[in-house]
Design a protein around this motif. Structure first.
Motif, short mmCIF file in Angstrom:
data_model
loop_
_atom_site.label_atom_id
_atom_site.label_comp_id
_atom_site.label_asym_id
_atom_site.label_seq_id
_atom_site.Cartn_x
_atom_site.Cartn_y
_atom_site.Cartn_z
N SER A 26 0.85 -1.19 0.00
CA SER A 26 0.00 0.00 0.00
C SER A 26 0.89 1.24 0.00
N ASP A 27 0.31 2.38 -0.31
CA ASP A 27 1.08 3.64 -0.32
C ASP A 27 1.75 3.88 1.02
N ARG A 28 1.03 3.64 2.10
CA ARG A 28 1.58 3.88 3.43
C ARG A 28 2.75 2.93 3.72
N LEU A 29 2.61 1.65 3.35
CA LEU A 29 3.71 0.71 3.57
C LEU A 29 4.89 1.02 2.66
N GLN A 30 4.62 1.54 1.46
CA GLN A 30 5.72 1.97 0.59
C GLN A 30 6.48 3.13 1.23
N ARG A 31 5.75 4.03 1.86
CA ARG A 31 6.39 5.16 2.54
C ARG A 31 7.32 4.65 3.65
N ILE A 32 6.84 3.68 4.40
CA ILE A 32 7.66 3.09 5.47
C ILE A 32 8.87 2.38 4.87
N ALA A 33 8.67 1.65 3.80
CA ALA A 33 9.77 0.93 3.15
C ALA A 33 10.87 1.90 2.71
N ARG A 34 10.46 2.98 2.06
CA ARG A 34 11.45 3.98 1.63
C ARG A 34 12.19 4.56 2.83
N HIS A 35 11.45 4.91 3.86
CA HIS A 35 12.05 5.49 5.06
C HIS A 35 13.03 4.49 5.70
N ALA A 36 12.62 3.25 5.80
CA ALA A 36 13.47 2.24 6.43
C ALA A 36 14.77 2.05 5.66
N LEU A 37 14.70 2.03 4.35
CA LEU A 37 15.91 1.82 3.55
C LEU A 37 16.78 3.07 3.48
N GLU A 38 16.18 4.24 3.60
CA GLU A 38 16.94 5.47 3.58
C GLU A 38 17.54 5.81 4.95
N HIS A 39 16.92 5.30 6.02
CA HIS A 39 17.35 5.63 7.38
C HIS A 39 17.46 4.37 8.25
N PRO A 40 18.27 3.40 7.85
CA PRO A 40 18.33 2.15 8.61
C PRO A 40 18.81 2.34 10.05
N ASP A 41 19.69 3.31 10.29
CA ASP A 41 20.18 3.53 11.65
C ASP A 41 19.06 4.04 12.56
N ALA A 42 18.19 4.88 12.02
CA ALA A 42 17.05 5.37 12.81
C ALA A 42 16.12 4.21 13.15
N ILE A 43 15.90 3.32 12.19
CA ILE A 43 15.05 2.16 12.46
C ILE A 43 15.68 1.30 13.54
N ALA A 44 16.99 1.18 13.52
CA ALA A 44 17.69 0.36 14.51
C ALA A 44 17.62 0.95 15.92
N LEU A 45 17.64 2.25 16.03
CA LEU A 45 17.84 2.87 17.34
C LEU A 45 16.64 3.61 17.91
N ASP A 46 15.75 4.10 17.08
CA ASP A 46 14.65 4.94 17.57
C ASP A 46 13.46 4.12 18.05
N THR A 47 12.58 4.77 18.77
CA THR A 47 11.34 4.14 19.22
C THR A 47 10.33 4.10 18.07
N VAL A 48 9.33 3.26 18.23
CA VAL A 48 8.26 3.19 17.23
C VAL A 48 7.63 4.56 17.04
N ALA A 49 7.37 5.26 18.14
CA ALA A 49 6.73 6.58 18.05
C ALA A 49 7.60 7.56 17.27
N ALA A 50 8.90 7.57 17.54
CA ALA A 50 9.80 8.50 16.84
C ALA A 50 9.90 8.16 15.36
N ILE A 51 10.00 6.88 15.05
CA ILE A 51 10.10 6.47 13.64
C ILE A 51 8.81 6.83 12.90
N ALA A 52 7.68 6.57 13.53
CA ALA A 52 6.39 6.88 12.91
C ALA A 52 6.29 8.38 12.61
N LYS A 53 6.72 9.19 13.55
CA LYS A 53 6.68 10.64 13.36
C LYS A 53 7.56 11.05 12.19
N GLN A 54 8.78 10.48 12.12
CA GLN A 54 9.71 10.80 11.03
C GLN A 54 9.17 10.35 9.67
#
Length: 98
Positions: A26-54
């Motif tokens: 879905s568009d929303r999951l594509q947005r998350i996929a792009r974010h995860a691949l562009e910011h893998p360190d943030a995914i590794a270290l941040d909280t769910v709330a912080a990642i969702a906000k970003q």
């Protein structure tokens, strides 16, 4: 991927799975996929709330994303990103010797 197959165990496997399924997300999951691949360190270290906000999504969307790739929850997928981060980072002893 909730068909009984194991979720990706490495970052490289997860990247490949995301690339293979990207167009079917879905568009929303594509947005998350792009974010995860562009910011893998943030995914590794941040909280769910912080990642969702970003990523400009709801925290529940991150959980759905992880489950779409076969993980029981977000923290299971996050461990893959953490292992990837640790593998890329020289340990403290190596840094001291350098």
């Amino acid at each position: 991927m909730r068909d009984g197959t194991a979720p990706p165990q490495s970052y490289e496997e997860l990247r490949a799975a995301i690339a293979q399924r990207f167009g079917r997300l879905s568009d929303r999951l594509q947005r998350i996929a792009r974010h995860a691949l562009e910011h893998p360190d943030a995914i590794a270290l941040d909280t769910v709330a912080a990642i969702a906000k970003q990523a400009l999504v709801q925290p529940s969307s991150l959980i759905r994303f992880a489950r779409a790739f076969g993980y029981d929850g977000f923290s299971d997928m996050q461990r893959v990103f953490r292992r990837h981060l640790l593998a890329r980072s020289p340990d403290y002893g190596q840094r001291l010797r350098a």
